[in-house]
Design a protein around this motif. Structure first.
Motif, short mmCIF file in Angstrom:
data_model
loop_
_atom_site.label_atom_id
_atom_site.label_comp_id
_atom_site.label_asym_id
_atom_site.label_seq_id
_atom_site.Cartn_x
_atom_site.Cartn_y
_atom_site.Cartn_z
N VAL A 178 -7.90 5.38 -0.79
CA VAL A 178 -6.75 4.25 -0.30
C VAL A 178 -7.34 3.15 0.45
N THR A 237 -10.06 1.00 -1.11
CA THR A 237 -9.55 0.17 -2.11
C THR A 237 -8.78 -0.91 -1.38
N ASN A 238 -8.26 -0.76 -0.48
CA ASN A 238 -7.44 -1.60 0.43
C ASN A 238 -8.49 -2.83 1.06
N LEU A 262 -8.27 -4.89 -2.58
CA LEU A 262 -7.01 -5.54 -2.19
C LEU A 262 -7.50 -6.90 -1.46
N GLY A 287 -1.30 -3.45 -4.94
CA GLY A 287 -0.59 -2.81 -3.89
C GLY A 287 0.31 -1.86 -4.02
N LEU A 345 -1.17 1.71 -4.70
CA LEU A 345 -1.49 2.20 -3.45
C LEU A 345 -0.27 2.69 -2.80
N TYR A 352 -4.49 -0.95 7.34
CA TYR A 352 -3.80 -1.72 6.21
C TYR A 352 -2.84 -2.99 6.58
N GLU A 374 -4.12 -6.81 5.17
CA GLU A 374 -3.98 -7.02 3.92
C GLU A 374 -2.23 -6.78 3.51
N PHE A 375 -1.65 -5.60 3.94
CA PHE A 375 -0.41 -5.37 3.44
C PHE A 375 0.39 -6.44 3.95
N TYR A 389 5.28 -3.27 1.60
CA TYR A 389 3.85 -3.14 2.36
C TYR A 389 3.40 -2.95 3.60
N ALA A 397 2.41 0.05 6.44
CA ALA A 397 1.49 0.09 7.25
C ALA A 397 1.91 0.44 8.65
#
Ligand code: IFL
Length: 467
Positions: A125, A128-129, A133, A156, A159, A195, A198-199, A211, A215
């Motif tokens: 995760v 990948t983030n 992402l 997103g 995830l 996170y 990005e989130f 998202y 986070a």
């Protein structure tokens, strides 16, 4: 009890700063450095090297996650047999900033035609983030290509089960992108708290708060469990939110947790995050800083007693010099960068790990790491002191001298030998990080807002594109 060695050498941070001068005790090699070269020629060279490496990647590994630049092969990063064009996604905003527009278009075309996330495999995760992402979001921020945002939102969503299926809100380490099955609840601070930006950007650009809320919740659980010394152990269980050890470190696997508290405040203006950052960095400065032979380091300590448990320092920890400077602690940031600069002066390319009492290498390789350049860039932004450009230029020259091979740039497996020993792969972050830091700090990039920007832990530009 601290050892006699420790007592002899230890001087509390605040007690020694005045006696050492603003840049600490090891500024001599910098002062003796040759006069500044023409930065314009360096920036042109960085751009040329990027284009050359990109063309090799396209020729030998296009669409695969990472090139093997010695053999001309490739390998996948997340799941064997499931390429997601990691290098392309990591490179998008770098190519855009460098105005390498035909290379950028080549990458965008691959993404539009090929990138899908219906993949029946567990993906990490955190990675990948920050890589995928973040790369898609920064690509969208720079190009406004809406396909990139669609892909980011799809990713997103895939995830999110890592967070929503966790009873505590601390994310599982892995999630199957197709089925949403989660696994590996034994996690750590970096994989818990990297996170929010990005989130946060994804929430802002899609209007969907799920998202950013997920986070923030993960941060909250761990912050609320801090020790009475305002320190956090690095290992945590996702399902219970309880600590799995007692060791606090600013290096991996904690590092970007602290970075993202500050960054979340900076990008999203969330005051809770700033206050949590101030509390925890206050704890770190009070209980983890140690001055050895005039150099500032950050020990690994027991979060509950403050006892030092290790004086080993990961190269990845050098990012903390830039974070301190960015967050207003320029003096401490300078001093910590001075310490790492002494390591660069000793070895050339930094080893992955050192014992800071002797500067002996404890891990001899270098995975083509960006942290020293990242910190130099942030210190330069905070101070505009050319010293940091000189240090980054040396970092760049050393990288060219040691890591450049037939089809690109490679990791090193031993930097302590002469010649160094090379491996055969180029990590995705190389495309997103040091190339960009060098490019931005040696010149005036037309497409970058030097006053108001945000670069993620992976160097992804989520604010500050000038179109
Ligand atoms: O993925 C990179 C990123 O900078 C990070 N940690 C490690 C990598 C670079 O060393 O946050």
């Amino acid at each position: 009890m601290r050892t006699p060695l420790h007592r002899r050498r230890f001087l509390g941070l605040l007690g020694t700063a005045a006696g050492l001068g603003a840049t600490g005790v090891i500024s001599a090699p910098d002062a003796l450095a040759a006069p500044a070269p023409s930065w314009r020629s360096v920036v042109d060279d960085v751009r040329r090297e990027t284009r050359w490496a990109w063309r090799n990647y396209v020729a030998k590994a296009f669409g695969h996650d990472q090139i093997k630049p010695v053999s001309g092969g490739f390998e996948e990063f997340f799941a064997p047999g499931h390429p997601v064009g990691l290098t392309i996604v990591e490179a998008l905003d770098t190519l855009w900033l460098m105005e390498l527009d035909s290379e950028l278009e080549q990458g965008l075309d691959w993404v539009r035609r090929n990138l899908r996330f219906e993949i029946d495999a567990p993906f990490q995760v955190f990675e990948t983030n920050i890589r995928m992402l973040g790369g898609l979001l920064s690509g969208y921020h720079c190009t406004r290509d809406t396909r990139l945002l669609e892909l980011a939102a799809d990713l997103g969503d895939r995830l999110l089960p890592a967070f929503s299926k966790s009873p505590s809100g601390v994310p599982y380490r892995f999630v199957n992108l197709l089925t949403g099955a989660v696994s590996r609840p034994e996690t750590n601070l970096a994989e818990t708290g990297t996170y929010i930006t990005e989130f946060g950007a994804l929430s802002k650009w899609t209007g969907d708060r799920r998202y950013v809320d997920a986070a923030k919740r993960a941060f909250e659980v761990t912050f609320d469990n801090r020790s009475p010394l305002d320190l956090l152990p690095f290992a945590v269980h996702a399902e219970t939110g309880e600590w799995l050890n007692t060791t606090a470190t600013v290096g991996p696997p904690a590092d970007s947790y602290y970075e993202y508290l500050w960054d979340g405040w900076r990008l999203l203006g969330d005051r809770d995050l700033k206050s949590w950052y101030d509390t925890l960095v206050g704890g770190i400065l009070a209980h983890q800083s140690e001055v050895v032979d005039g150099r500032l380091w950050f020990a690994q300590v027991d979060a509950f007693t403050g006892e030092i448990v290790s004086r080993e320092q990961s190269e990845l920890g050098s990012f903390f010099a830039g974070l301190l400077a960015e967050s207003g602690r320029v003096r401490e940031g300078r001093r910590y960068h001075d310490s790492w600069n002494a390591v660069q002066d000793r070895y050339g390319v930094l080893p992955e790990g050192i014992d800071y009492t002797t500067l002996a290498a404890t891990s001899e390789g270098n995975q083509l790491r960006p942290e020293f350049a990242d910190a130099a860039f942030n210190l330069w932004l905070a101070t505009r002191d050319e010293l940091y450009q000189r240090r980054a230029k040396k970092h760049y020259d050393l990288m060219k001298r040691t890591s450049k091979v037939r089809f690109g740039y490679t990791i090193l497996t031993d930097v302590t030998t002469n010649p160094v020993v090379r491996g055969d792969f180029c990590p995705g972050y190389w495309w997103s990080e040091q190339l960009k830091y060098y490019y931005l700090m040696f010149g005036t990039a037309k497409r970058f807002d030097y006053r108001n920007h945000y670069l993620s832990t992976e160097g992804n530009l989520l604010k500050g594109a000038r179109r």
